[in-house]
Write an enzyme that holds these catalytic residues in place. Structure first.
Site, PDB file in Angstrom:
ATOM      1  CB  SER A 145      -0.860   0.027   1.271  1.00  0.00           C
ATOM      2  OG  SER A 145      -1.410   1.377   1.570  1.00  0.00           O
TER       3      SER A 145
ATOM      4  CE1 TYR B 121      -3.899  -2.073   5.261  1.00  0.00           C
ATOM      5  CE2 TYR B 121      -2.903   0.031   4.526  1.00  0.00           C
ATOM      6  CZ  TYR B 121      -3.425  -1.128   4.169  1.00  0.00           C
ATOM      7  OH  TYR B 121      -3.702  -1.369   2.741  1.00  0.00           O
TER       8      TYR B 121
END
Length: 265
Positions: free
Chosen positions: A152, A166
């Protein structure tokens, strides 16, 4: 074959065997459609049986040979078994796409250690275990292979809205990609990651809506995206096909940012 005379042949993955975990999720479903359309034999893995059946039927209707496994890659044994079942079904494994994972958002002052560990397990441990199982099979076959992990933009950049787990997990995925790219290169196994920013999916659909809240959030985000729009599923087709094909034979250990230039500025 003279590749320069037929460069599109480098992207031919017809009849390659691809194992996709998280196949019922946003990126997993896109990966399944792309590789089905490209002629791969698919082993689709997901914990949601209903959604798995839906994407399986869609890929089968596209002409793909599909094997479904209702499972989550939560342990070493399961990850090894998934690779074994792919080999049982089609005789080999050419491509691994790890699209399974999760996110839990909370300020660090409120996030429980168990939540942090769950995100790290789903995004990091499972990526490592699946890569390990796939690499063992690919090395045994002796003719290389392609491993594509899901990173990501948040593996490179922080986020103010409770993304400590995350961001940490995706940074760790990036580290796995670089380490395995170095380690497995001599075996002809390339290891890379696709790192998107906001893409249209069931989870992000609200950002594409026309209302005051969505418009304000989208405007703030787009102010940092040079291309000037949010991502669409088809924007992932080119990167995935490249990373899964012979066109990627000399490229390994890379994080490919599918972000409209978001991380460039």
């Amino acid at each position: 074959m003279n590749v320069m005379a037929n460069p599109l042949s480098m992207f031919d993955v017809k009849d390659n065997v691809a194992l996709i975990t998280g196949a019922s999720g946003a990126f997993g479903m896109v990966a399944a459609r792309i590789l089905a359309g490209a002629g791969c034999k698919l082993v689709l893995v997901a914990g949601n049986q209903t959604a798995l059946d839906e994407i399986s039927k869609e890929c089968t209707d596209m002409g793909a040979d599909v094997t479904c496994i209702n499972a989550r890659p939560a342990t070493e044994e399961i990850c090894s078994d998934l690779v074994a079942k792919a080999v049982d079904a089609y005789g080999r494994l050419d491509i691994l796409v790890v699209a399974s994972g999760m996110n839990k958002v909370a300020p660090i002052t409120e996030m429980e250690p168990a939540t942090f560990e769950a995100v790290m397990d789903a995004n990091v441990n499972q990526s490592w275990l699946l890569s390990r199982a796939a690499a063992r099979q690919m090395k045994k076959q002796g003719d290389g292979g392609k491993i594509v992990l899901m990173s990501s933009a948040r593996g490179l950049l922080g986020h103010p809205a409770g993304y400590s787990a995350y961001c940490a997990s995706k940074s760790a995925v990036d580290g796995i990609v670089k380490a395995l790219g170095c380690e497995l290169g001599k075996d002809g196994i390339t290891v890379n990651a696709i790192a998107p920013t906001v893409f249209r999916s069931p989870l992000t659909a609200w950002m594409f809506e026309d209302n005051d809240n969505a418009n304000a959030v989208r405007a703030g985000f787009l102010s940092r995206v040079p291309i000037g729009r949010l991502g669409e599923p088809e924007d992932l087709a080119g990167p995935l096909l490249f990373l899964a094909s012979k066109a990627c034979d000399f490229y390994t250990g890379h994080i490919l940012y599918a972000d409209g230039g978001y991380t460039a500025g």
